[in-house]
Scaffold this motif. Structure first.
Motif, PDB file in Angstrom:
ATOM      1  N   LEU A  32       0.830  -1.191   0.000  1.00 22.94           N
ATOM      2  CA  LEU A  32       0.000   0.000   0.000  1.00 22.94           C
ATOM      3  C   LEU A  32       0.872   1.252   0.000  1.00 22.94           C
ATOM      4  CD1 LEU A  32      -3.051   0.469   0.010  1.00 22.94           C
ATOM      5  CD2 LEU A  32      -2.929   0.775   2.484  1.00 22.94           C
ATOM      6  N   GLU A  33       0.623   2.130  -0.956  1.00 23.52           N
ATOM      7  CA  GLU A  33       1.300   3.438  -1.021  1.00 23.52           C
ATOM      8  C   GLU A  33       0.307   4.480  -0.520  1.00 23.52           C
ATOM      9  OE1 GLU A  33       3.017   6.555  -4.402  1.00 23.52           O
ATOM     10  OE2 GLU A  33       2.777   4.430  -4.907  1.00 23.52           O
ATOM     11  N   THR A  34       0.653   5.148   0.586  1.00 24.13           N
ATOM     12  CA  THR A  34      -0.308   6.020   1.268  1.00 24.13           C
ATOM     13  C   THR A  34       0.142   7.478   1.253  1.00 24.13           C
ATOM     14  OG1 THR A  34       0.773   5.693   3.403  1.00 24.13           O
ATOM     15  CG2 THR A  34      -0.954   4.124   2.782  1.00 24.13           C
ATOM     16  N   PRO A  35      -0.806   8.418   1.360  1.00 24.16           N
ATOM     17  CA  PRO A  35      -0.441   9.832   1.520  1.00 24.16           C
ATOM     18  C   PRO A  35      -0.083  10.116   2.978  1.00 24.16           C
ATOM     19  CG  PRO A  35      -2.816   9.602   1.460  1.00 24.16           C
ATOM     20  CD  PRO A  35      -2.254   8.214   1.265  1.00 24.16           C
ATOM     21  N   ARG A  36      -0.066  11.386   3.369  1.00 23.09           N
ATOM     22  CA  ARG A  36       0.214  11.732   4.766  1.00 23.09           C
ATOM     23  C   ARG A  36      -0.856  11.111   5.661  1.00 23.09           C
ATOM     24  NH1 ARG A  36      -2.744  16.131   2.903  1.00 23.09           N
ATOM     25  NH2 ARG A  36      -4.349  16.829   4.391  1.00 23.09           N
ATOM     26  N   ALA A  37      -0.505  10.815   6.877  1.00 18.16           N
ATOM     27  CA  ALA A  37      -1.427  10.131   7.789  1.00 18.16           C
ATOM     28  C   ALA A  37      -2.044  11.086   8.802  1.00 18.16           C
ATOM     29  CB  ALA A  37      -0.700   9.001   8.518  1.00 18.16           C
ATOM     30  N   TYR A  38      -2.135  12.384   8.475  1.00 25.20           N
ATOM     31  CA  TYR A  38      -2.672  13.371   9.421  1.00 25.20           C
ATOM     32  C   TYR A  38      -3.254  14.540   8.642  1.00 25.20           C
ATOM     33  CZ  TYR A  38       1.700  15.576   8.128  1.00 25.20           C
ATOM     34  OH  TYR A  38       2.725  16.111   7.394  1.00 25.20           O
ATOM     35  N   GLY A  39      -4.004  15.393   9.364  1.00 25.63           N
ATOM     36  CA  GLY A  39      -4.472  16.649   8.790  1.00 25.63           C
ATOM     37  C   GLY A  39      -5.709  16.544   7.931  1.00 25.63           C
ATOM     38  N   TYR A  40      -6.572  15.555   8.163  1.00 28.22           N
ATOM     39  CA  TYR A  40      -7.798  15.419   7.366  1.00 28.22           C
ATOM     40  C   TYR A  40      -8.997  15.891   8.177  1.00 28.22           C
ATOM     41  CZ  TYR A  40      -4.825  12.590   4.370  1.00 28.22           C
ATOM     42  OH  TYR A  40      -3.813  12.160   3.552  1.00 28.22           O
ATOM     43  N   SER A  41     -10.012  16.366   7.476  1.00 26.42           N
ATOM     44  CA  SER A  41     -11.240  16.814   8.132  1.00 26.42           C
ATOM     45  C   SER A  41     -12.425  16.524   7.224  1.00 26.42           C
ATOM     46  CB  SER A  41     -11.158  18.305   8.486  1.00 26.42           C
ATOM     47  OG  SER A  41     -10.931  19.072   7.321  1.00 26.42           O
TER      48      SER A  41
END
Length: 305
Positions: A32-41
């Motif tokens: 799995l290639e993921t984006p950043r794991a923080y800062g979502y709303s």
């Protein structure tokens, strides 16, 4: 096992059996290639990329890929897109989710595993896109009661006065007209302004009139006089053949025309001062005009007006 079988055949059968067993027991590998794991709303979209490696003869069943829609009460599957596989992998896909979770404080949410299906040797096998956890924040501050949070009032349209734009447009059109007027003047397209175009500008105008006359020795003499008059006006004195080197030393911008001017003076001397009429060669007005046009171009080249 039958002892009558050759030993090499027994070894080959055991080797093939072991290979088949290993192949059937091999699992689908998903990285799995993921984006950043923080800062979502609330309302944010998250795209995960899955790189998939399969055992031999495994085929992805694209008809069983998940359809866009709600997965939970706060998570929606927005799209599943197949991509070109990277080296060392058999498949790649981009899975985009959209989050609609309402929370009072920052927390962690987990996107659940997503099943995909492969077919091989007449059967199907399911693999999962791994679950992924990310940091999620509330859209509104916790310190302010919800009852006090009011939407911004709608703003009415602000009228824009056309006067300012009309003034700018007028200035632009005026500048464009002046530039076009200058270009037209520079190339001699405005007859009533040509008297300001320099000594050779006047000579070119006079030659245009002479071209309308029948070719004759008299017409050639008048055309040559036009050139001499312009050259004298430019130099501020009468220029004779012997003074040409001094003239081009004073006006180096015309240096490229020195040879042509010398030939012109030789022809002029024959036409005006030869005592033998048979040596007086009639020169076409067009040839003299051609030299004048070159002088006019260089004369204007160093001036803006």
């Amino acid at each position: 096992m039958n002892n009558n079988l050759p030993s090499w055949l027994v070894f080959f059968v055991l080797l093939m059996t072991g290979s088949i067993a290993r192949s059937e027991s091999s699992a689908v590998v998903v990285e799995l290639e993921t984006p950043r794991a923080y800062g979502y709303s609330l309302g944010d979209k998250i795209t995960l990329k899955a790189h998939i490696k399969t055992p031999l003869f495994y085929q992805l069943e694209t008809g069983f890929l998940p359809n866009p829609g709600s997965l939970t009460d706060w998570l929606r599957l927005d799209s599943v897109e197949l991509l070109d596989a990277q080296s060392g992998f058999d498949y790649a896909m981009a899975i985009t989710y959209q989050v609609f979770k309402s929370v009072d404080a920052a927390t962690e949410l987990t996107i659940p595993a997503l099943p995909i299906r492969f077919s091989h040797t007449g059967t199907s096998e399911t693999a999962n896109i791994p679950a992924w956890t990310f940091g999620y924040s509330p859209l509104l501050p916790k310190s302010k009661p919800e009852a006090q949070i009011l939407p911004e009032p709608e703003l009415s349209a602000v009228p824009i006065s056309p006067d300012k734009h009309a003034l700018k447009l007028t200035v632009l059109w005026t500048c464009a007209a002046l530039i076009l007027l200058y270009i037209a003047w520079f190339y001699g397209k405005i007859p009533f302004l040509e008297r300001y175009s320099g000594a050779f500008g006047q000579a070119c105008r006079d030659l245009k009139k002479l071209k309308k006359l029948p070719p004759s020795q008299e017409t050639s003499q008048k055309a040559m006089q036009c050139f001499h008059r312009a050259l004298n006006q430019l130099a501020g004195e009468t220029v004779f053949a012997a003074q040409l080197p001094e003239f081009f030393s004073r006006f180096p911008q015309f240096k490229s025309l020195e040879d042509r001017t010398g030939i012109f003076f030789q022809a002029s001397e024959r036409l005006f001062f030869s005592g033998h009429p048979e040596t007086r060669t009639m020169i076409a007005v067009e040839k003299i005009e051609e030299l004048c046009l070159l002088y006019r171009k260089l004369e204007r080249g160093g001036r803006w007006i």
